[in-house]
Scaffold this motif. Sequence first.
Motif, PDB file in Angstrom:
ATOM      1  N   LYS A  40      24.314   9.969  48.235  1.00 36.30           N
ATOM      2  CA  LYS A  40      25.203   8.861  47.897  1.00 36.30           C
ATOM      3  C   LYS A  40      24.900   8.370  46.480  1.00 36.30           C
ATOM      4  N   GLY A  41      25.939   7.980  45.772  1.00 37.57           N
ATOM      5  CA  GLY A  41      25.753   7.478  44.418  1.00 37.57           C
ATOM      6  C   GLY A  41      25.599   8.556  43.378  1.00 37.57           C
ATOM      7  N   MET A  42      25.846   9.826  43.757  1.00 39.05           N
ATOM      8  CA  MET A  42      25.660  10.929  42.822  1.00 39.05           C
ATOM      9  C   MET A  42      26.575  10.811  41.606  1.00 39.05           C
ATOM     10  N   SER A  43      27.848  10.455  41.844  1.00 38.37           N
ATOM     11  CA  SER A  43      28.788  10.352  40.722  1.00 38.37           C
ATOM     12  C   SER A  43      28.358   9.269  39.751  1.00 38.37           C
ATOM     13  N   ALA A  44      27.856   8.150  40.299  1.00 40.39           N
ATOM     14  CA  ALA A  44      27.389   7.068  39.427  1.00 40.39           C
ATOM     15  C   ALA A  44      26.142   7.493  38.659  1.00 40.39           C
ATOM     16  N   SER A  45      25.272   8.280  39.307  1.00 41.78           N
ATOM     17  CA  SER A  45      24.060   8.723  38.624  1.00 41.78           C
ATOM     18  C   SER A  45      24.396   9.678  37.486  1.00 41.78           C
ATOM     19  N   TYR A  46      25.484  10.438  37.628  1.00 43.23           N
ATOM     20  CA  TYR A  46      25.907  11.314  36.534  1.00 43.23           C
ATOM     21  C   TYR A  46      26.320  10.497  35.307  1.00 43.23           C
ATOM     22  N   LEU A  47      26.948   9.346  35.546  1.00 39.55           N
ATOM     23  CA  LEU A  47      27.307   8.490  34.420  1.00 39.55           C
ATOM     24  C   LEU A  47      26.054   7.971  33.713  1.00 39.55           C
ATOM     25  N   GLY A  48      24.972   7.820  34.491  1.00 36.86           N
ATOM     26  CA  GLY A  48      23.721   7.355  33.911  1.00 36.86           C
ATOM     27  C   GLY A  48      23.065   8.356  32.986  1.00 36.86           C
ATOM     28  N   VAL A  49      23.597   9.576  32.944  1.00 38.93           N
ATOM     29  CA  VAL A  49      23.069  10.607  32.045  1.00 38.93           C
ATOM     30  C   VAL A  49      23.207  10.172  30.594  1.00 38.93           C
ATOM     31  N   THR A  50      24.158   9.264  30.334  1.00 38.56           N
ATOM     32  CA  THR A  50      24.375   8.817  28.958  1.00 38.56           C
ATOM     33  C   THR A  50      23.115   8.194  28.355  1.00 38.56           C
ATOM     34  N   GLU A  51      22.325   7.496  29.187  1.00 41.98           N
ATOM     35  CA  GLU A  51      21.108   6.869  28.646  1.00 41.98           C
ATOM     36  C   GLU A  51      20.102   7.905  28.185  1.00 41.98           C
ATOM     37  N   SER A  52      19.789   8.868  29.039  1.00 42.65           N
ATOM     38  CA  SER A  52      18.798   9.877  28.660  1.00 42.65           C
ATOM     39  C   SER A  52      19.303  10.736  27.509  1.00 42.65           C
ATOM     40  N   THR A  53      20.617  10.996  27.479  1.00 44.42           N
ATOM     41  CA  THR A  53      21.187  11.783  26.382  1.00 44.42           C
ATOM     42  C   THR A  53      21.038  11.047  25.057  1.00 44.42           C
ATOM     43  N   LEU A  54      21.408   9.774  25.054  1.00 44.30           N
ATOM     44  CA  LEU A  54      21.279   8.969  23.842  1.00 44.30           C
ATOM     45  C   LEU A  54      19.821   8.854  23.420  1.00 44.30           C
ATOM     46  N   GLN A  55      18.939   8.690  24.393  1.00 48.48           N
ATOM     47  CA  GLN A  55      17.513   8.578  24.089  1.00 48.48           C
ATOM     48  C   GLN A  55      16.986   9.843  23.417  1.00 48.48           C
ATOM     49  N   TRP A  56      17.356  10.994  23.950  1.00 47.51           N
ATOM     50  CA  TRP A  56      16.888  12.258  23.377  1.00 47.51           C
ATOM     51  C   TRP A  56      17.400  12.444  21.943  1.00 47.51           C
ATOM     52  N   VAL A  57      18.689  12.159  21.722  1.00 50.50           N
ATOM     53  CA  VAL A  57      19.267  12.336  20.388  1.00 50.50           C
ATOM     54  C   VAL A  57      18.567  11.433  19.378  1.00 50.50           C
ATOM     55  N   LEU A  58      18.388  10.164  19.734  1.00 51.53           N
ATOM     56  CA  LEU A  58      17.730   9.224  18.835  1.00 51.53           C
ATOM     57  C   LEU A  58      16.281   9.633  18.580  1.00 51.53           C
ATOM     58  N   TYR A  59      15.590  10.059  19.626  1.00 51.40           N
ATOM     59  CA  TYR A  59      14.182  10.449  19.500  1.00 51.40           C
ATOM     60  C   TYR A  59      14.021  11.644  18.562  1.00 51.40           C
ATOM     61  N   GLU A  60      14.880  12.652  18.731  1.00 50.92           N
ATOM     62  CA  GLU A  60      14.793  13.843  17.884  1.00 50.92           C
ATOM     63  C   GLU A  60      15.100  13.507  16.424  1.00 50.92           C
ATOM     64  N   GLN A  61      16.081  12.628  16.201  1.00 54.39           N
ATOM     65  CA  GLN A  61      16.424  12.243  14.830  1.00 54.39           C
ATOM     66  C   GLN A  61      15.294  11.437  14.193  1.00 54.39           C
TER      67      GLN A  61
END
Length: 260
Positions: free
Chosen positions: A177-198
Motif C-alpha cells: 500500500k502507498g507504492m504509488s505515493a512512494s514513487y513520487l517521493g523519488v523526487t527527493e532522493s533524485t534531487l539530493q543526488w544531483v545536488l550532491y554530485e554537483q
Amino acid sequence: MTAAALTAPLDVLKTRLQSDFYQAQLAQSRLAKGISPHAHLSAFRSGLLHFRETFQILGSVHRIEGWRALFKGLGPNLIGVVPARSINFFVVGNGKRIIADYGNNGEESAWVVLCAAAAAGIVTSTVTNPIWLIKTRLQLDKNVVERTGGAAQRRYKNSWDCIKQVVRQEGVRGLYKGMSASYLGVTESTLQWVLYEQMKKSLARREERINLSGRPKTWWDNTVEWTGNVGAAGGAKLVAALATYPHEVRFSSEFWKCHS
C-alpha cells in the motif's frame, strides 16, 4: 544504522506530526487554549507555538506510552536502512556508468546523474516498501485501540505481529500500500543526488585550482578540504527535503488513512 538509532525519537515525532490523527489532537489543544484555527499569528509566535507543540507530543509519548514508544518502528527501520542504502548506491553508481557510456559518450553530467538517481529511487522504493509500511504503522499505532476487560491494548505487539496482521487481513498486496505515493517521493532522493554530485564537482574544481596555483593552503582551505563532503551531503539533503517536504506530509497522511 547509527544515525537511524540515534534519531529514532525524532523520526517517530515527525511521523506523528505529519498524520491527520495527531494534527486533529493539536487542533483541539489549540482550541482549548483559545487559539482559533484561523488566527493569524506572527511568524515568531507561530514558530514558538509549533516548537511547544512538538515537545508536547514528545513528552506525552514518553509519559503515556513509556520511553520504548519513542523507538517504535526502529526495528523495521534498522532492517530497512542497510538494503535501502545499499540498493540506492549500487543502482546510482552503475546507472551513471551505463547511461554515460551508452547515452553521453562516456561523460557524466547532471542529466545522467538525474536519470540514474531516479531509477535507483524507483528500485529502492519497490524493494523496501513493505519495510517502511510496517515502520509507519508501528509509529502511528495508537496506544489505546480497544479495551478488553478494562485493559488498554495496542493494535500491534511488535513488527512481526504487524506483518502477520497485514498479510492475514489484507493479503500480501497490503504490504505494498502507498507504492504509488512512494514513487513520487523519488523526487527527493533524485534531487539530493544531483545536488550532491554537483557540489562534489565544485569542490574538486576548487582543489584543482589551488594545486595549479602553487600557493600554500590557508586554514580555510584545509577546513573546506576536511568538511567539504560532509557539508555537500548535508546541504544537498537539506535543500531536497525542503523542496519536497509537502509531498512527504501528504504521503504520511495518505499512509495513515490506509492503515487506520
